[in-house]
Design an enzyme around this catalytic site. Structure first.
Site, PDB file in Angstrom:
ATOM      1  N   ASN A 120       0.804  -1.225   0.000  1.00 15.98           N
ATOM      2  CA  ASN A 120       0.000   0.000   0.000  1.00 15.98           C
ATOM      3  C   ASN A 120       0.837   1.275   0.000  1.00 15.98           C
ATOM      4  O   ASN A 120       0.290   2.369   0.056  1.00 15.98           O
ATOM      5  CB  ASN A 120      -0.942   0.014   1.214  1.00 15.98           C
ATOM      6  N   LYS A 121       2.158   1.143  -0.071  1.00 11.56           N
ATOM      7  CA  LYS A 121       3.017   2.324   0.003  1.00 11.56           C
ATOM      8  C   LYS A 121       3.111   3.037  -1.350  1.00 11.56           C
ATOM      9  O   LYS A 121       2.624   2.548  -2.368  1.00 11.56           O
ATOM     10  CB  LYS A 121       4.406   1.929   0.505  1.00 11.56           C
TER      11      LYS A 121
END
Length: 385
Positions: free
Chosen positions: A191-192
């Site tokens: 999710n970065k």
């Protein structure tokens, strides 16, 4: 028919990841060593500048753990940690048998409060337990108050472990996050802002510390023809395949940062005329945030009773993911017995704060759905007053 899920932060492919992965298979470098690891580390060193050294690991959590070891943290020591953060910032303190000391946030950047931090340091020293390290986090990509925190680090001779898991591409006074403390860490979870599917890096100021971290991350194997181990090691090295994904992602990093910042501006514009909603912004030109996630504060006393939860639930009905700000560590069952210094800033941020979909791959249609839902919630409530 159920609407497509809009995620809060979804992986965004760049296009060249497969090029690097295919080369792994072609050259049979399917291991925790190889040219992609070397290349990824080099790419990041060139990007971060400041002469830093980068070691690729299998998670940001591993980087925090090894960073604390490099800073000399041992069983029985105390480590100060920002309370408003993900548990991965604090868990490695317990891995080492050390004691976490939690510190409140300030309301401008949401990060560790310099006033509460100094109170914590002075009190722990008075009690005969000078902290061995300070874990300061750039929450949601927003740099903490670097000058103030580094001044306290220097004053009391306590090193900073800079948790930049969410802040690749952010900077303070032109210096990239991850290079500002004694040790820095980055995360490349799915999710970065860029991803290696799972992974992280440790950022050090010396080659000696980088080599020490990699030694520990590869089971602490001594320099011998046979397998010999004189101290505890860990299986923390990044794989050459994951590093290949990272190399492809590095090529689109600047684009992803621009797109996240555009999403933040979308929310600034959306909430401009909505009473009782604060969109967190950079406090001054010294701060440059990648706006990994855009965070808002919803004050029901100013908008007729609409709460953070009112908005979150309405978005969920439309299959739009949003999430409360991190629940402070000192309120978590596993950490609630440890010392805490501060007021209730972090608690209030948790109660009233919400993170909104911020991905670099959100479409105009996604933004339309988000906008319509937000406006429906607030206009409907105003109509019923």
């Amino acid at each position: 028919m159920k609407k497509k899920r809009i995620f809060i932060s979804e992986a965004h492919k760049g296009g060249r990841e497969l090029f690097f992965i295919k080369k792994v298979f072609k050259d049979n470098w399917i291991a925790t060593e190889g040219p992609n690891i070397v290349g990824f580390e080099s790419d990041l060193e060139d990007y971060l500048k400041e002469g830093v050294q980068v070691g690729a690991l299998n998670s940001g959590t591993a980087a925090v753990h090894l960073g604390l070891i490099l800073l000399g943290v041992k069983a029985g020591d105390e480590v100060i940690c920002q309370t408003m953060t993900f548990s991965a910032s604090a868990n490695p303190i317990l891995y080492l048998g050390a004691t976490p000391i939690f510190v409140d946030s300030e309301s401008e950047t949401l990060n560790i409060c310099p006033i509460a931090l100094e109170k914590a340091i002075e009190d722990r020293i008075y009690l005969g337990k000078k902290p061995k390290a300070i874990i300061a986090v750039h929450l949601y990509g927003m740099p903490f108050k670097v000058d103030a925190i580094l001044a306290l680090s220097l004053k009391y001779d306590i090193p900073i472990l800079e948790d930049s898991a969410e802040a690749l591409g952010s900077s303070y006074k032109g210096k990239k996050c991850g290079t500002l403390g004694e040790i820095g860490i980055l995360s490349f979870n799915g999710n970065k802002i860029i991803t290696t599917s799972g992974g992280g890096v440790i950022v050090t100021k010396t080659l000696e510390n980088k080599n020490r971290a990699i030694f520990l991350a590869t089971q602490a194997r001594d320099n011998a023809a046979h397998y010999q181990h004189s101290e505890v090691g860990y299986n923390y090295r990044m794989s050459n395949i994951c590093a290949g994904i990272g190399r492809g992602q590095m090529e689109v990093l600047e684009s992803h940062i621009s797109l996240r910042r555009e999403m933040h501006q979308f929310y600034v514009d959306l909430f401009e005329n909505i009473i009782g909603v604060l969109v967190f912004k950079e406090p001054s030109d010294d701060f440059f945030s990648n706006f990994w996630l855009t965070a808002i504060l919803v004050d029901e006393t100013k908008n007729g009773g609409i709460t953070r939860e009112t908005l979150r639930a309405a978005l969920e009905v439309e299959n739009i993911e949003s999430r409360p700000l991190w629940k402070p560590m000192h309120l978590q069952p596993i950490f609630e017995s440890y010392p805490y210094y501060g007021e209730k800033v972090a608690e209030t941020l948790f109660e009233k704060g919400l993170c909104l979909p911020s991905g670099s791959n959100l479409s105009d249609e996604d933004r339309k759905r988000i906008s319509e839902t937000v406006l429906f919630v607030f206009k409907k409530k105003i109509k019923n007053i």
